[in-house]
Design a protein around this motif. Structure first.
Motif, PDB file in Angstrom:
ATOM      1  N   ARG A  48      -6.540  -9.536   5.060  1.00 39.99           N
ATOM      2  CA  ARG A  48      -6.097  -8.644   3.981  1.00 39.99           C
ATOM      3  C   ARG A  48      -4.853  -7.852   4.389  1.00 39.99           C
ATOM      4  NH1 ARG A  48      -8.518  -6.191  -0.563  1.00 39.99           N
ATOM      5  NH2 ARG A  48      -7.819  -4.055  -0.925  1.00 39.99           N
ATOM      6  N   GLU A  49      -4.838  -7.352   5.610  1.00 43.95           N
ATOM      7  CA  GLU A  49      -3.698  -6.556   6.076  1.00 43.95           C
ATOM      8  C   GLU A  49      -2.422  -7.391   6.056  1.00 43.95           C
ATOM      9  OE1 GLU A  49      -2.279  -3.944   9.994  1.00 43.95           O
ATOM     10  OE2 GLU A  49      -4.319  -4.766   9.866  1.00 43.95           O
ATOM     11  N   TYR A  50      -2.508  -8.640   6.501  1.00 42.31           N
ATOM     12  CA  TYR A  50      -1.334  -9.502   6.507  1.00 42.31           C
ATOM     13  C   TYR A  50      -0.846  -9.759   5.089  1.00 42.31           C
ATOM     14  CZ  TYR A  50       1.619 -13.606   6.802  1.00 42.31           C
ATOM     15  OH  TYR A  50       2.666 -14.479   6.643  1.00 42.31           O
ATOM     16  N   LEU A  51      -1.760 -10.017   4.163  1.00 46.62           N
ATOM     17  CA  LEU A  51      -1.360 -10.277   2.774  1.00 46.62           C
ATOM     18  C   LEU A  51      -0.592  -9.090   2.206  1.00 46.62           C
ATOM     19  CD1 LEU A  51      -4.571 -11.990   1.338  1.00 46.62           C
ATOM     20  CD2 LEU A  51      -2.469 -13.096   2.127  1.00 46.62           C
ATOM     21  N   PHE A  52      -1.021  -7.880   2.519  1.00 51.42           N
ATOM     22  CA  PHE A  52      -0.338  -6.681   2.020  1.00 51.42           C
ATOM     23  C   PHE A  52       1.055  -6.516   2.648  1.00 51.42           C
ATOM     24  CE2 PHE A  52      -4.258  -5.511   0.084  1.00 51.42           C
ATOM     25  CZ  PHE A  52      -3.986  -4.491  -0.816  1.00 51.42           C
ATOM     26  N   SER A  53       1.286  -7.147   3.786  1.00 53.62           N
ATOM     27  CA  SER A  53       2.580  -7.017   4.455  1.00 53.62           C
ATOM     28  C   SER A  53       3.640  -7.944   3.869  1.00 53.62           C
ATOM     29  CB  SER A  53       2.433  -7.333   5.949  1.00 53.62           C
ATOM     30  OG  SER A  53       2.311  -8.735   6.183  1.00 53.62           O
ATOM     31  N   ASN A  72     -10.009 -11.729  -4.402  1.00 52.86           N
ATOM     32  CA  ASN A  72      -9.887 -10.282  -4.530  1.00 52.86           C
ATOM     33  C   ASN A  72      -8.844  -9.726  -3.567  1.00 52.86           C
ATOM     34  OD1 ASN A  72     -11.811 -10.040  -6.547  1.00 52.86           O
ATOM     35  ND2 ASN A  72     -13.502  -9.813  -5.105  1.00 52.86           N
ATOM     36  N   HIS A  73      -8.786 -10.270  -2.345  1.00 50.19           N
ATOM     37  CA  HIS A  73      -7.751  -9.842  -1.406  1.00 50.19           C
ATOM     38  C   HIS A  73      -6.365 -10.099  -2.004  1.00 50.19           C
ATOM     39  CE1 HIS A  73     -10.683  -8.963   1.508  1.00 50.19           C
ATOM     40  NE2 HIS A  73     -10.724 -10.111   2.171  1.00 50.19           N
ATOM     41  N   LEU A  74      -6.189 -11.289  -2.579  1.00 46.65           N
ATOM     42  CA  LEU A  74      -4.905 -11.623  -3.192  1.00 46.65           C
ATOM     43  C   LEU A  74      -4.603 -10.739  -4.389  1.00 46.65           C
ATOM     44  CD1 LEU A  74      -4.712 -15.521  -3.147  1.00 46.65           C
ATOM     45  CD2 LEU A  74      -3.042 -13.940  -2.189  1.00 46.65           C
ATOM     46  N   ALA A  75      -5.623 -10.516  -5.227  1.00 43.62           N
ATOM     47  CA  ALA A  75      -5.423  -9.682  -6.409  1.00 43.62           C
ATOM     48  C   ALA A  75      -4.923  -8.296  -6.023  1.00 43.62           C
ATOM     49  CB  ALA A  75      -6.723  -9.577  -7.205  1.00 43.62           C
ATOM     50  N   ASP A  76      -5.487  -7.733  -4.973  1.00 43.09           N
ATOM     51  CA  ASP A  76      -5.075  -6.404  -4.527  1.00 43.09           C
ATOM     52  C   ASP A  76      -3.676  -6.436  -3.910  1.00 43.09           C
ATOM     53  OD1 ASP A  76      -7.495  -5.413  -5.377  1.00 43.09           O
ATOM     54  OD2 ASP A  76      -8.385  -5.334  -3.367  1.00 43.09           O
ATOM     55  N   ALA A  77      -3.395  -7.459  -3.091  1.00 44.56           N
ATOM     56  CA  ALA A  77      -2.082  -7.539  -2.444  1.00 44.56           C
ATOM     57  C   ALA A  77      -0.982  -7.727  -3.472  1.00 44.56           C
ATOM     58  CB  ALA A  77      -2.079  -8.682  -1.428  1.00 44.56           C
ATOM     59  N   ILE A  78      -1.185  -8.642  -4.411  1.00 50.72           N
ATOM     60  CA  ILE A  78      -0.187  -8.852  -5.460  1.00 50.72           C
ATOM     61  C   ILE A  78      -0.062  -7.597  -6.312  1.00 50.72           C
ATOM     62  CG2 ILE A  78       0.392 -10.238  -7.498  1.00 50.72           C
ATOM     63  CD1 ILE A  78      -1.157 -12.572  -6.082  1.00 50.72           C
ATOM     64  N   GLY A  79      -1.189  -6.977  -6.617  1.00 46.72           N
ATOM     65  CA  GLY A  79      -1.164  -5.740  -7.391  1.00 46.72           C
ATOM     66  C   GLY A  79      -0.383  -4.638  -6.717  1.00 46.72           C
ATOM     67  N   SER A  80      -0.314  -4.672  -5.387  1.00 45.81           N
ATOM     68  CA  SER A  80       0.416  -3.634  -4.652  1.00 45.81           C
ATOM     69  C   SER A  80       1.928  -3.846  -4.696  1.00 45.81           C
ATOM     70  CB  SER A  80      -0.045  -3.613  -3.187  1.00 45.81           C
ATOM     71  OG  SER A  80       0.497  -4.712  -2.464  1.00 45.81           O
ATOM     72  N   GLY A  81       2.362  -5.047  -5.123  1.00 45.16           N
ATOM     73  CA  GLY A  81       3.793  -5.318  -5.205  1.00 45.16           C
ATOM     74  C   GLY A  81       4.221  -6.646  -4.622  1.00 45.16           C
ATOM     75  N   VAL A  82       3.326  -7.328  -3.919  1.00 47.70           N
ATOM     76  CA  VAL A  82       3.652  -8.641  -3.364  1.00 47.70           C
ATOM     77  C   VAL A  82       3.909  -9.617  -4.510  1.00 47.70           C
ATOM     78  CG1 VAL A  82       2.825 -10.580  -1.968  1.00 47.70           C
ATOM     79  CG2 VAL A  82       2.273  -8.222  -1.294  1.00 47.70           C
ATOM     80  N   GLY A  83       5.044 -10.310  -4.479  1.00 46.31           N
ATOM     81  CA  GLY A  83       5.351 -11.257  -5.530  1.00 46.31           C
ATOM     82  C   GLY A  83       4.617 -12.568  -5.336  1.00 46.31           C
ATOM     83  N   GLY A 187       3.037  -6.133  -8.890  1.00 47.19           N
ATOM     84  CA  GLY A 187       3.605  -7.387  -8.418  1.00 47.19           C
ATOM     85  C   GLY A 187       4.215  -8.224  -9.524  1.00 47.19           C
ATOM     86  N   ARG A 188       5.216  -8.995  -9.168  1.00 48.76           N
ATOM     87  CA  ARG A 188       5.885  -9.889 -10.103  1.00 48.76           C
ATOM     88  C   ARG A 188       5.331 -11.306  -9.953  1.00 48.76           C
ATOM     89  NH1 ARG A 188      12.358  -8.440  -9.629  1.00 48.76           N
ATOM     90  NH2 ARG A 188      12.258  -6.354 -10.574  1.00 48.76           N
ATOM     91  N   VAL A 189       5.113 -11.957 -11.091  1.00 42.96           N
ATOM     92  CA  VAL A 189       4.580 -13.314 -11.112  1.00 42.96           C
ATOM     93  C   VAL A 189       5.588 -14.229 -11.805  1.00 42.96           C
ATOM     94  CG1 VAL A 189       2.684 -14.787 -11.913  1.00 42.96           C
ATOM     95  CG2 VAL A 189       2.217 -12.408 -11.236  1.00 42.96           C
ATOM     96  N   LYS A 221       8.246  -6.034  -4.288  1.00 40.60           N
ATOM     97  CA  LYS A 221       7.610  -5.290  -3.200  1.00 40.60           C
ATOM     98  C   LYS A 221       8.438  -4.065  -2.816  1.00 40.60           C
ATOM     99  CE  LYS A 221       4.853  -4.607   0.406  1.00 40.60           C
ATOM    100  NZ  LYS A 221       4.659  -5.711   1.377  1.00 40.60           N
ATOM    101  N   GLN A 222       9.738  -4.249  -2.626  1.00 44.15           N
ATOM    102  CA  GLN A 222      10.587  -3.128  -2.227  1.00 44.15           C
ATOM    103  C   GLN A 222      10.668  -2.070  -3.320  1.00 44.15           C
ATOM    104  OE1 GLN A 222      11.894  -2.424   0.791  1.00 44.15           O
ATOM    105  NE2 GLN A 222      10.651  -4.187   1.415  1.00 44.15           N
ATOM    106  N   ILE A 223      10.656  -2.491  -4.566  1.00 43.10           N
ATOM    107  CA  ILE A 223      10.671  -1.532  -5.672  1.00 43.10           C
ATOM    108  C   ILE A 223       9.414  -0.680  -5.643  1.00 43.10           C
ATOM    109  CG2 ILE A 223      10.591  -1.328  -8.191  1.00 43.10           C
ATOM    110  CD1 ILE A 223      12.355  -3.851  -8.293  1.00 43.10           C
ATOM    111  N   ALA A 224       8.266  -1.333  -5.416  1.00 40.81           N
ATOM    112  CA  ALA A 224       7.004  -0.590  -5.342  1.00 40.81           C
ATOM    113  C   ALA A 224       7.019   0.402  -4.187  1.00 40.81           C
ATOM    114  CB  ALA A 224       5.837  -1.563  -5.201  1.00 40.81           C
ATOM    115  N   LEU A 225       7.537  -0.025  -3.034  1.00 36.12           N
ATOM    116  CA  LEU A 225       7.599   0.869  -1.873  1.00 36.12           C
ATOM    117  C   LEU A 225       8.537   2.044  -2.124  1.00 36.12           C
ATOM    118  CD1 LEU A 225       7.705  -1.737   1.041  1.00 36.12           C
ATOM    119  CD2 LEU A 225       5.802  -0.223   0.436  1.00 36.12           C
TER     120      LEU A 225
END
Length: 241
Positions: A48-53, A72-83, A187-189, A221-225
């Protein structure tokens, strides 16, 4: 600024040439300055930590099964801004029984009347997005994907059904999305239904669409950060699916 990080998840049905597609995508991303990692096991989704990175996740995995915990790990990581960006069955015919995957990606494959070798035109929705600026309509000979599509997607290109007469034909003509974008949380899809074989991307317009989509999805991702956006606002004890 640190390099953007991209993960390519490669596997599933070999008929979609996942290794060739992965080579094409990873070469482009490396040349664009990404740190690229290619994984051929779903086990990476346990980290999970790697996916968020990541800045960008690229699924190239047709069919198969994906455990709900990993989704669920992916859903959260993408939701955080990962494209997330992908093409054809490697994204929207992956994990057919996984409804959360389909919800994230914006649609799922249901048919390709006539199978491979169908001639059809891809119509660009001019003016709808900077992603398609200066790209013109173009012809392909490939599988023509009939998809069930999330109504929230922004459609950037379409194709017209029916091309091959079958049971769906009695419904008359319908414009089917070929390329779309949407959001999942922060996140962008991006999805492009072309890509039955790697050589479809030898068509300049098809490859331009795909390259632009990969880069666009990674920018979120950078926009979210920068804006301090997190997934905290999406937390809920209510059942969602």
């Amino acid at each position: 600024m640190a390099e953007k990080k991209a993960l390519l998840l490669v596997g599933g049905w070999d008929g979609h040439q996942p290794e060739l597609v992965a080579k094409r995508f990873s070469t482009f991303l490396a040349e664009a300055g990404f740190e690229v990692r290619v994984e051929r096991s779903l086990d990476i989704l346990q980290d999970r930590e790697y996916l968020f990175s990541l800045d960008l996740f690229i699924p190239i995995w047709t069919m198969g099964e994906l455990h709900s915990k990993l989704t669920n790990h992916l859903a959260d990581a993408i939701g955080s801004g990962v494209g997330v960006a992908g093409c054809h069955g490697g994204m929207c015919d992956a994990f057919r029984t996984n409804v959360l995957w389909q919800f994230i990606m914006g649609g799922n494959w249901v048919a390709h009347p006539g199978a491979d070798g169908v001639p059809y035109k891809v119509h660009i929705k001019q003016g709808s997005s900077e992603l398609i600026q200066d790209i013109k309509d173009f012809d392909v000979v490939s599988e023509q994907y009939y998809l069930h599509v999330d109504p929230v997607v922004e459609v950037l290109a379409t194709t017209t059904f029916p091309t091959v007469d079958w049971y769906h034909s009695t419904n008359g003509q319908v414009e089917m999305p070929v390329v779309w974008t949407k959001k999942w949380g922060h996140g962008r899809v991006f999805y492009n239904s072309l890509g039955h074989h790697d050589d479809i991307f030898d068509i300049p317009e098809a490859w331009d669409l795909m390259k632009r989509g990969l880069l666009w999805a990674a920018e979120g991702k950078q926009i979210a950060l920068q804006q301090g956006l997190t997934i905290d606002r999406f937390a809920s004890e209510r059942k969602m699916f």
